[in-house]
Design an enzyme around this catalytic site. Structure first.
Site, PDB file in Angstrom:
ATOM      1  N   CYS A 134      -2.366   9.597   2.518  1.00 30.16           N
ATOM      2  CA  CYS A 134      -1.919   9.013   1.244  1.00 30.16           C
ATOM      3  C   CYS A 134      -2.912   9.172   0.106  1.00 30.16           C
ATOM      4  CB  CYS A 134      -1.615   7.535   1.442  1.00 30.16           C
ATOM      5  SG  CYS A 134      -3.019   6.656   2.146  1.00 30.16           S
ATOM      6  N   GLU A 186       0.883  -1.181   0.000  1.00 33.21           N
ATOM      7  CA  GLU A 186       0.000   0.000   0.000  1.00 33.21           C
ATOM      8  C   GLU A 186       0.911   1.218   0.000  1.00 33.21           C
ATOM      9  OE1 GLU A 186      -3.293   0.056  -0.142  1.00 33.21           O
ATOM     10  OE2 GLU A 186      -3.641  -2.094   0.018  1.00 33.21           O
TER      11      GLU A 186
HETATM   12  P1  NAD Z   1       8.087   4.711   5.016  1.00 34.64           P
HETATM   13  O1  NAD Z   1       8.163   3.903   3.771  1.00 34.64           O
HETATM   14  O2  NAD Z   1       9.209   5.603   5.348  1.00 34.64           O
HETATM   15  O3  NAD Z   1       7.889   3.755   6.294  1.00 34.64           O
HETATM   16  C1  NAD Z   1       6.907   2.747   6.364  1.00 34.64           C
HETATM   17  C2  NAD Z   1       7.390   1.620   7.262  1.00 34.64           C
HETATM   18  O4  NAD Z   1       8.579   1.074   6.726  1.00 34.64           O
HETATM   19  C3  NAD Z   1       7.695   2.033   8.699  1.00 34.64           C
HETATM   20  O5  NAD Z   1       7.165   1.070   9.562  1.00 34.64           O
HETATM   21  C4  NAD Z   1       9.222   2.076   8.734  1.00 34.64           C
HETATM   22  O6  NAD Z   1       9.728   1.728   9.992  1.00 34.64           O
HETATM   23  C5  NAD Z   1       9.615   1.037   7.722  1.00 34.64           C
HETATM   24  N1  NAD Z   1      10.876   1.351   7.037  1.00 34.64           N
HETATM   25  C6  NAD Z   1      11.344   2.583   6.713  1.00 34.64           C
HETATM   26  N2  NAD Z   1      12.538   2.482   6.062  1.00 34.64           N
HETATM   27  C7  NAD Z   1      12.808   1.155   5.980  1.00 34.64           C
HETATM   28  C8  NAD Z   1      13.890   0.397   5.422  1.00 34.64           C
HETATM   29  N3  NAD Z   1      14.916   0.988   4.839  1.00 34.64           N
HETATM   30  N4  NAD Z   1      13.839  -0.945   5.525  1.00 34.64           N
HETATM   31  C9  NAD Z   1      12.794  -1.564   6.127  1.00 34.64           C
HETATM   32  N5  NAD Z   1      11.755  -0.896   6.677  1.00 34.64           N
HETATM   33  C10 NAD Z   1      11.754   0.441   6.604  1.00 34.64           C
HETATM   34  O7  NAD Z   1       6.702   5.498   4.890  1.00 34.64           O
HETATM   35  P2  NAD Z   1       6.061   6.544   5.900  1.00 34.64           P
HETATM   36  O8  NAD Z   1       6.902   7.772   5.931  1.00 34.64           O
HETATM   37  O9  NAD Z   1       5.741   5.878   7.190  1.00 34.64           O
HETATM   38  O10 NAD Z   1       4.669   6.867   5.176  1.00 34.64           O
HETATM   39  C11 NAD Z   1       4.581   7.777   4.109  1.00 34.64           C
HETATM   40  C12 NAD Z   1       4.401   7.073   2.791  1.00 34.64           C
HETATM   41  O11 NAD Z   1       3.464   6.024   2.922  1.00 34.64           O
HETATM   42  C13 NAD Z   1       3.837   7.976   1.707  1.00 34.64           C
HETATM   43  O12 NAD Z   1       4.440   7.662   0.482  1.00 34.64           O
HETATM   44  C14 NAD Z   1       2.369   7.617   1.664  1.00 34.64           C
HETATM   45  O13 NAD Z   1       1.716   7.876   0.455  1.00 34.64           O
HETATM   46  C15 NAD Z   1       2.423   6.162   1.944  1.00 34.64           C
HETATM   47  N6  NAD Z   1       1.174   5.713   2.534  1.00 34.64           N
HETATM   48  C16 NAD Z   1       0.387   4.858   1.828  1.00 34.64           C
HETATM   49  C17 NAD Z   1      -0.827   4.447   2.359  1.00 34.64           C
HETATM   50  C18 NAD Z   1      -1.727   3.500   1.623  1.00 34.64           C
HETATM   51  O14 NAD Z   1      -2.679   3.023   2.238  1.00 34.64           O
HETATM   52  N7  NAD Z   1      -1.496   3.203   0.367  1.00 34.64           N
HETATM   53  C19 NAD Z   1      -1.215   4.908   3.609  1.00 34.64           C
HETATM   54  C20 NAD Z   1      -0.380   5.770   4.287  1.00 34.64           C
HETATM   55  C21 NAD Z   1       0.826   6.165   3.766  1.00 34.64           C
END
Ligand code: NAD
Length: 465
Positions: A255, A221
């Site tokens: 998002c 997602e």
């Molecule tokens: P992110 O990708 O930075 O983090 C998401 C998760 O991944 C967190 O739990 C984090 O701890 C983990 N993570 C981060 N870096 C990592 C790595 N290098 N290796 C493994 N795990 C890692 O995203 P965010 O900042 O939490 O959220 C923002 C993004 O999420 C935006 O792009 C937004 O559009 C998207 N989003 C999508 C939805 C959806 O339902 N499609 C909902 C909310 C947010």
């Protein structure tokens, strides 16, 4: 350096043990019955109700999200999701009959849903309860065991979910693992049967690569630049009202919000005037609990960096100490501007004018396929073109973000904005495998398939299909 390696080894071992224990528990078949799933879902609901005030307080402490907004966008949708799951689980679990072709006479055919096994759910920070617990509910109703890794950024929210789950459920069934990259990396090395990830496309690729190692079923997602298109001849006042609330709720850290507005040149001035009126009517102020903080300074600086002061039509003001960016509208924006180079994920709305619908659609298609798209129009031929010509995950016509509140609508992205669907019945499907079964009695055999082929035999087989 040595310590880092040791830490890594220890973490890997811990996660390995956790997953192995969950797999052993799953293999006892304890999670398979409808009764077990219903009991566990009811237990989760009861715990959420008991901890409601703690949950509101935690998210308020993390980024000033008010109780009302938390109830509206996170808490009540979660309770609804549990209710829908409890009400329908027996129906969803039923074998589904499908037609049997004559070649397989006398047999019957059906589809049998089964849980995938051990799930890993990784949550994002912007709707921290919703994006962690909604997939968890999906995993539970489908009969899996689950490890949940919430986002580490809203610290208190992550802690309260840990307290609720780890304090009350068997860790071999449900377990929250708090942490950031090291913990997630250690988890991703393990063999799961399902990984459900919410977050950025960049990390989505890391997750997908890790899943490929074990050929694990993945739902991603992700996000993208979601367009909202305003055409001539629509009810502009109502359209702007709906879009502006959706654009600035949660300070634009949403998002599926409209990332930018494409507005026909003939209605642009009216659009801008109405947009400002709506922002002011909504009173997006932190003092009145109608607004939330930007999650951290890193995101604050990133979003502020996208605002070109020369293109600010309204707002453009901020307070770094309080981590607040006031609702901002930018006009005369071009596709080359910084604000159009990445998903904004903050309270800034760029407005781009267009002359023809072809031009507007071309702009949308110049970006990766978005998670959501919105059209504001009363013209049915334009609606049809929008649905047919623009690929996106989910969306609305004459509204914005509200599709997420209907559990009968599948939620998910496409391409760069993700893969897979969830919510309601789709969550059950997302965490299930569907076995296709042909079930035959042994009393009769047509003998057509056996050796001794003849032209006549083949003709009969062909006719039977
Ligand atoms: P992110 O990708 O930075 O983090 C998401 C998760 O991944 C967190 O739990 C984090 O701890 C983990 N993570 C981060 N870096 C990592 C790595 N290098 N290796 C493994 N795990 C890692 O995203 P965010 O900042 O939490 O959220 C923002 C993004 O999420 C935006 O792009 C937004 O559009 C998207 N989003 C999508 C939805 C959806 O339902 N499609 C909902 C909310 C947010």
């Amino acid at each position: 350096m040595e310590t880092v390696i040791n830490d890594e080894v220890v973490l890997d071992e811990q996660m390995k043990e956790l997953v192995e224990n969950q797999r052993k528990y799953f293999n006892t078949n304890a999670t398979l019955s409808a009764q077990f799933r219903i009991e566990q879902l009811k237990k989760l609901k009861k715990l959420l109700v008991e901890h409601e005030e703690d949950m509101h307080q935690a998210i308020y402490n993390d980024f000033s999200k008010s109780k009302y907004e938390n109830q509206l966008v996170e808490y009540y949708p979660l309770l609804d999701e549990i209710d829908v799951a409890i009400k329908n689980v027996r129906k969803w679990m039923k074998h589904k009959s499908v037609k049997t072709n004559l070649f397989n006479f006398p047999g019957k055919s059906y589809i049998v849903p089964e849980p995938l096994g051990v799930s890993l759910v990784i949550g994002a920070w912007n709707l921290p309860y919703n994006l962690s617990l909604t997939p968890l509910i999906g995993s539970m109703v489908a009969g899996n065991t689950t490890i949940l890794k919430p986002s580490e950024l809203p610290v208190e929210t992550s802690a309260i979910m840990t307290k609720i789950i780890n304090g009350n459920f068997d860790p071999n069934y449900l377990k929250v693992v708090e942490g950031a990259i090291p913990e997630t990396t250690a988890l991703l090395k393990q063999r799961f049967d399902k990984i459900f990830f919410t977050g950025s496309p960049m990390v989505g690729k890391i997750v997908n690569r890790a899943a490929a190692e074990h050929l694990t079923n993945v739902t991603l997602e992700l996000g993208g630049k979601n367009p909202s298109i305003f055409t001539k001849g629509s009810n502009l006042k109502m359209s702007v009202k709906r879009m502006i609330w959706a654009r600035f709720v949660n300070s634009g850290q949403f998002c599926i919000t409209a990332d930018y507005a494409l507005v026909h040149k003939d209605i642009k001035e009216e659009f801008l005037t109405l947009a400002v009126e709506e922002i002011e009517k909504n009173d997006f102020s932190i003092e009145n609990d109608n607004f939330v903080q930007i999650i951290n300074e890193r995101n604050f600086d990133r979003v502020v960096g996208l605002i070109d002061p020369e293109k600010v039509y309204y707002g453009g003001t901020y307070d770094r100490e309080k981590r607040i960016i006031n609702p901002t509208i930018m006009h005369n924006v071009s596709l080359e501007d910084a604000v159009m180079q990445e998903e904004i994920f903050g309270p800034v709305l760029p407005v781009i004018e267009y002359e023809t619908l072809d031009e507007a659609f071309e702009i949308v298609k110049s970006f990766e396929k978005p998670l959501a798209a919105y059209l504001f129009s009363s013209d049915s031929s334009i609606k049809e073109r929008f649905l047919k010509e623009i690929p996106f995950g989910n969306g609305a016509i004459n509204d914005c973000v509200m599709q997420i509140s209907n559990p009968n609508i599948p939620f998910g992205g496409v391409g760069n904005s993700g893969m897979g669907r969830y919510h309601g019945k789709y969550s059950f499907e997302c965490f299930s495998n569907f076995k296709g079964i042909l079930d035959k009695p042994t009393s009769l055999e047509t003998n057509l398939k056996y050796y001794g082929y003849s032209e006549k035999q083949l003709k009969v087989i062909k006719a039977l299909g």
